[in-house]
Design a protein around this motif. Structure first.
Motif, short mmCIF file in Angstrom:
data_model
loop_
_atom_site.label_atom_id
_atom_site.label_comp_id
_atom_site.label_asym_id
_atom_site.label_seq_id
_atom_site.Cartn_x
_atom_site.Cartn_y
_atom_site.Cartn_z
N THR A 20 0.81 -1.23 0.00
CA THR A 20 0.00 0.00 0.00
C THR A 20 0.84 1.28 0.00
O THR A 20 0.35 2.33 -0.39
CB THR A 20 -0.91 0.04 1.24
OG1 THR A 20 -0.08 0.09 2.42
CG2 THR A 20 -1.81 -1.18 1.30
N GLN A 67 1.46 3.02 2.39
CA GLN A 67 0.61 3.95 3.15
C GLN A 67 1.39 4.71 4.21
O GLN A 67 2.14 4.13 4.98
CB GLN A 67 -0.52 3.17 3.82
CG GLN A 67 -1.42 4.02 4.70
CD GLN A 67 -2.42 3.16 5.45
OE1 GLN A 67 -3.26 2.52 4.83
NE2 GLN A 67 -2.31 3.12 6.76
N ASN A 98 -0.91 7.33 -0.24
CA ASN A 98 0.14 6.50 -0.81
C ASN A 98 1.38 7.39 -0.94
O ASN A 98 1.39 8.35 -1.72
CB ASN A 98 -0.30 5.96 -2.18
CG ASN A 98 0.74 5.08 -2.83
OD1 ASN A 98 1.92 5.41 -2.88
ND2 ASN A 98 0.29 3.96 -3.37
#
Length: 373
Positions: A279, A281, A322
């Motif tokens: 991800t 993230q 992201n």
């Protein structure tokens, strides 16, 4: 039939057009360059049936001719030869080619140039002229956001919109979107077309750095035509409806974060190393003039956290992005400071340069990612 040409000059031109040739071609003749010889002029063509490119250079020749030359072996030969005049000769019946240098002679099998696919002609086109620097800038600022998803063909290219107010370039892959607008390049008639990624990459590599260089752009329902200096590029336009990008751009993001572009970009590059590799993230926690950027990868017990100073107007917020997308966008922006407009943890963030050019508008949108609790 023969002609004489400079090694370095020929190498430069065939390298430019060689990017058109696909690794897996449908027709064997597409693995060739087409050489069109005229008195003291050589035009080199390459095509993959979707995109065609040509370059013209000066040579010493007296006659006219047409021959298809194997691209790979010619390129590899030219790269190894020092600068010198080369003499090309070929048999007009067998298409056997012979290249003669100062110290060597090289033979290769050509093909009938008449069998080379016909290059599309510009018919019933609309025209616009723009500085090469404008087109180069537009490609550099939008190409990164083009989608790789062939199931959504409209998004695998850059939308170009023309009208009396200016010219707009838009690219999106549904996770990020960029809109680049120029107010100093106008068109008398409105129109739009989608240019595929491959053609844009070829243009980017070929466009001159010369500030006075102008690109003549023409388009009709099926093809786009780009012409500058000694180069011509023709591409089949993407025949699909581009998504209504204006509908996804939030107009009432009430919170505004202002921060140093390089400072945030460098922080994201470090923090993403510790994030989940699927991800990428990162979490941004904003409170007052304090921005905390953090990431964790629970599978490997990796975690990172940095505190940055910012200017923030709005209510305290936590939002996930992201990091690779965000860092890439920051790399495209050129201003020292950036503005990030936010409307909440589930709404798209709008990235803008803090300092603006009078003739240029750049807006980037990045979708948030759901934060792990």
């Amino acid at each position: 039939m023969k002609f004489i040409v400079s090694t370095s000059n020929l190498l430069k031109q065939v390298q430019l057009v060689s990017g058109v040739i696909s690794a897996n071609t449908v027709l064997p003749i597409l693995e060739n360059f087409l050489f069109k010889i005229e008195p003291n002029k050589l035009t080199v063509f390459a095509t993959d049936l979707e995109t065609s490119m040509s370059s013209t250079l000066e040579i010493q020749s007296e006659k006219e001719g047409l021959i298809a030359v194997p691209a790979k072996i010619l390129l590899e030969t030219l790269k190894t030869l020092p600068e010198q005049p080369l003499t090309f000769s070929y048999d007009e019946k067998s298409y056997a080619i012979e290249i003669t240098s100062e110290n060597g002679r090289y033979k290769l099998a050509g093909e009938n140039g008449e069998d080379f696919p016909k290059i599309p002609e510009a018919e019933n086109v609309s025209d616009i002229h723009m500085p090469a620097s404008v087109l180069n800038n537009a490609i550099s600022k939008t190409l990164f956001a083009v989608s790789n998803d062939d199931l959504r063909p409209a998004m695998t290219g850059v939308l170009v919109q023309l009208d009396e107010e200016g010219i707009t370039f838009v690219a999106t892959d549904a996770h990020k979107l960029v809109r680049y607008r120029r107010l100093d390049t106008k068109s008398d008639e409105s129109g739009s077309f989608i240019v595929p990624r491959k053609a844009l990459n070829l243009l980017k590599n070929a466009l001159p750095n010369n500030e006075d260089a102008v690109v003549d752009v023409s388009y009709n329902n099926s093809n786009g035509f780009f012409s500058f200096e000694n180069i011509k590029l023709i591409c089949r336009l993407i025949d699909a409806k581009f998504p209504d990008y204006n509908a996804v751009i939030p107009t009432n993001n009430e919170s505004l974060l202002t921060i140093g572009r390089k400072e945030l970009q460098d922080s994201l590059k470090r923090i993403v190393i510790f994030s989940n590799k699927t991800t990428n993230q990162v979490m941004m926690r904003i409170a007052g003039s304090d921005l905390q950027v953090s990431a964790q990868d629970l599978d490997f017990s990796n975690e990172a956290n940095e505190r940055l100073t910012c200017n923030f107007k709005g209510e305290d917020m936590e939002i996930g992005f992201n990091a690779k997308f965000l860092a890439e966008m920051l790399g495209i922006l050129e201003s020292d400071e950036i503005n990030l407009e936010l409307g909440g943890p589930t709404r798209a963030g709008i990235l803008l340069p803090a300092e603006k050019d009078d003739n240029e508008e750049l807006m980037m949108l990045v979708m948030p990612v759901m934060l792990n609790s």
